[in-house]
Design an enzyme around this catalytic site. Structure first.
Site, PDB file in Angstrom:
ATOM      1  N   ASN A 163       1.424  -3.968   4.189  1.00 52.70           N
ATOM      2  CA  ASN A 163       2.493  -3.867   3.189  1.00 52.70           C
ATOM      3  C   ASN A 163       3.887  -4.227   3.709  1.00 52.70           C
ATOM      4  O   ASN A 163       4.757  -4.594   2.930  1.00 52.70           O
ATOM      5  CB  ASN A 163       2.474  -2.499   2.494  1.00 52.70           C
ATOM      6  CG  ASN A 163       2.738  -1.350   3.425  1.00 52.70           C
ATOM      7  OD1 ASN A 163       2.703  -1.507   4.639  1.00 52.70           O
ATOM      8  ND2 ASN A 163       2.990  -0.195   2.869  1.00 52.70           N
ATOM      9  N   GLU A 259       1.299   6.782  11.277  1.00 48.46           N
ATOM     10  CA  GLU A 259       1.959   6.876   9.970  1.00 48.46           C
ATOM     11  C   GLU A 259       0.893   6.548   8.945  1.00 48.46           C
ATOM     12  O   GLU A 259       0.423   5.419   8.856  1.00 48.46           O
ATOM     13  CB  GLU A 259       3.127   5.882   9.882  1.00 48.46           C
ATOM     14  CG  GLU A 259       3.883   6.019   8.586  1.00 48.46           C
ATOM     15  CD  GLU A 259       4.646   4.765   8.209  1.00 48.46           C
ATOM     16  OE1 GLU A 259       4.945   3.925   9.079  1.00 48.46           O
ATOM     17  OE2 GLU A 259       4.927   4.614   7.015  1.00 48.46           O
ATOM     18  N   CYS A 293       3.448   3.740   1.457  1.00 51.65           N
ATOM     19  CA  CYS A 293       2.995   5.119   1.736  1.00 51.65           C
ATOM     20  C   CYS A 293       3.996   6.114   1.183  1.00 51.65           C
ATOM     21  O   CYS A 293       3.624   7.219   0.804  1.00 51.65           O
ATOM     22  CB  CYS A 293       2.750   5.322   3.228  1.00 51.65           C
ATOM     23  SG  CYS A 293       4.146   4.872   4.226  1.00 51.65           S
TER      24      CYS A 293
HETATM   25  O1  G3P Z   1       4.242   2.245   3.542  1.00 49.88           O
HETATM   26  C1  G3P Z   1       4.967   2.303   4.674  1.00 49.88           C
HETATM   27  C2  G3P Z   1       6.239   3.108   4.652  1.00 49.88           C
HETATM   28  O2  G3P Z   1       6.780   3.115   5.920  1.00 49.88           O
HETATM   29  C3  G3P Z   1       7.184   2.809   3.554  1.00 49.88           C
HETATM   30  O3  G3P Z   1       8.460   2.468   3.920  1.00 49.88           O
HETATM   31  O4  G3P Z   1      10.740   1.733   3.470  1.00 49.88           O
HETATM   32  O5  G3P Z   1       9.023   1.515   1.699  1.00 49.88           O
HETATM   33  O6  G3P Z   1       9.880   3.749   2.334  1.00 49.88           O
HETATM   34  P1  G3P Z   1       9.585   2.348   2.796  1.00 49.88           P
END
Ligand code: G3P
Length: 483
Positions: A163, A259, A293
């Site tokens: 992603n 993560e 996530c």
């Molecule tokens: O899905 C990975 C996560 O680290 C999301 O990052 O910047 O979209 O909150 P962000």
């Protein structure tokens, strides 16, 4: 076969021990765009012995790199960041094609990554150790002094998800390099082409031979060899909770930073600014089609505010454009058909269990329209499972306590949002939520990237964020001076 070192982006081969190579058996994985379904390139499927070459090369190069002055490491990172930013359009276009991220967000990812690398370089030169004197301990001798420094772990295995093929790779590789580690980089298969481009930018910035090696291939084929290789000294992994758990069982006694998944709730009280809540929740739930996530993955709203919030959410969600990443649509095709089938299964199950479709629930292949489900019961799978797609369930609650209970009954604990104008209620709820971070009156998200980022329960292990990532890739070395 060894090919010439690249001067421009070729995206064809892997970097192994300082050489851009094709793999020995020539087997390649063909990648197609999730949106156009056209072939966009291919990457080598490495063998187990080539994986070994990658780890050994990183080990060898790391010994020298650990002695390189910090300011030289910083300069390499700056040149890398500049190379990425200079080529943000071409790299962003590859991210867009490869993972169907809308064009502007894909280009933003390149810039965000360059910023992350520079901040890491700055923070890395200030990662000083400390000096402890013996007499600060009760009865301890003043003659003893402990000199504590941060030393590299050795070789970091960086395993990235699809992603954020650039950002969630660099957020592992940059701190590893800055702290004197070598790296074996395993990009997500769908994301490898962008990952290779990123490494070409690093190589052209003057990467020492063998220090970072790319291992493309199916995780199911080379994953175990990588995570169990004796030369790996730390694993930094972003991906699904199931994979993270299985990896941690195999990895043995080495430090892990994981993560993983999330089921972030947005708790909305009756006194919340509902316009703001609707705007933040829509952005939090549907950006990159919910494939984050940290996406908001359920709304827990007090009954008194529910009708009004649902109306406002409906309006906001219906403003989202749906289509191709090339057209900069907000909601784009999911990474693959399997992912879309899974999301559809969750929607269908919720409807079977009496949820009401407020908007959405239309599908063409892997493109699912942004879907809002109201009156979702806690019997529905979508109350607990992570869709990784553009669907948001609304669960109506009768009390603050019920919202907290549903939030905490989850196997996940990444982030949560609380919307209320009552500062005491905001703190009271935040203090009880079993998550890494709570956003007060804002959407869940990781950045700014120097904030600590962590999950509890099945959402992860360890802490990321510039300074925390640097620290996670070092251990303390103590020298005791006896006077
Ligand atoms: O899905 C990975 C996560 O680290 C999301 O990052 O910047 O979209 O909150 P962000």
């Amino acid at each position: 076969m060894i090919t010439k070192k690249v001067e421009t982006f070729s995206q064809k081969n892997v970097l192994l021990n300082g050489e851009w190579r094709e793999n020995e058996n020539g087997e390649r994985i063909t990648l197609t765009s999730p949106s156009t379904r056209e072939e966009i390139g291919s990457v080598p499927a490495l063998s187990e012995s080539e994986v070994g070459t990658a780890v050994n090369a990183a080990k060898e190069a790391q010994r020298k790199w650990a002695k390189t002055p910090l300011h030289e490491r910083k300069q390499l990172l700056y040149r890398w960041a500049d190379n990425l930013e200079e080529h943000k359009e071409v790299i962003g276009t590859m991210i867009m094609k490869e993972v169907a991220k809308k064009k502007s967000s894909a280009v933003d990812e390149v810039v965000r990554t360059a910023d992350f690398i520079r901040h890491t370089a700055e923070e890395g030169v200030r990662l000083n150790g400390e000096l402890l004197t013996g007499d600060s301990y009760n009865g301890g001798p003043a003659s003893k002094t402990a000199q504590v420094s941060h030393v590299p772990l050795g070789v970091v295995l960086a395993i990235a998800p699809f992603n954020y093929p650039l950002n969630l790779s660099a957020s592992k590789i940059a701190p590893a390099l800055m702290t004197g580690n070598g790296v074996v980089f395993k990009p997500a298969t769908q994301g490898s082409l962008s990952g290779i481009m990123m490494m070409e930018a690093l190589d052209q910035a003057g990467l020492p031979k063998g220090l970072v090696n790319i291992t493309t291939g199916r995780g199911s084929e080379i994953g175990d060899t990588l995570v169990t290789h004796k030369g790996i000294d730390q694993i930094s992994f972003t991906g699904g909770s199931e994979t993270g758990l299985s990896l941690s069982k195999k990895a043995g006694m080495i430090p892990l930073v994981l993560e993983l998944g999330g089921k972030d709730p947005a708790i909305v009280l009756e006194d919340a600014d509902l316009d703001k809540a609707a705007k933040e929740i829509t952005g939090g739930a549907f950006s990159y089609s919910g494939q984050r996530c940290t996406a908001i993955k359920r709304v827990l709203v007090k009954e008194e505010a529910a009708d009004e919030l649902v109306d406002k959410l409906k309006e906001k969600v219906e403003e989202l454009s749906v289509g191709l990443p090339e057209d900069d649509a907000d909601v784009t095709p999911l990474i693959n058909d399997k992912g879309a089938d899974y999301v559809q299964g969750l929607i269908d199950d919720a409807i079977d269990k009496k949820a009401k479709v407020v908007t959405g629930d239309e599908r063409k292949e892997n493109l699912i329209s942004p879907t809002l489900l109201d009156h979702v019961s806690t019997d529905a799978r979508i109350a607990w499972e992570e869709p990784f797609g553009p669907v948001l369930p609304i669960i109506r609650v009768t009390s603050e306590e019920e919202a907290i209970k549903i939030a905490n009954d989850s196997e996940y604990g990444l982030q949560a949002s609380v919307f209320t104008q009552d500062i005491d209620a905001a703190h009271r709820i935040a203090d009880q939520l079993e998550v890494g971070s709570v956003q007060l009156n804002g959407k869940t998200s990781r950045g700014p990237d120097h904030f600590p980022f962590l999950g509890v329960k099945n959402s992860g292990l360890g802490v990321q964020g510039v300074r925390y990532s640097l620290l996670s890739m070092t251990r303390q070395k103590v020298k005791v001076l006896n006077g």
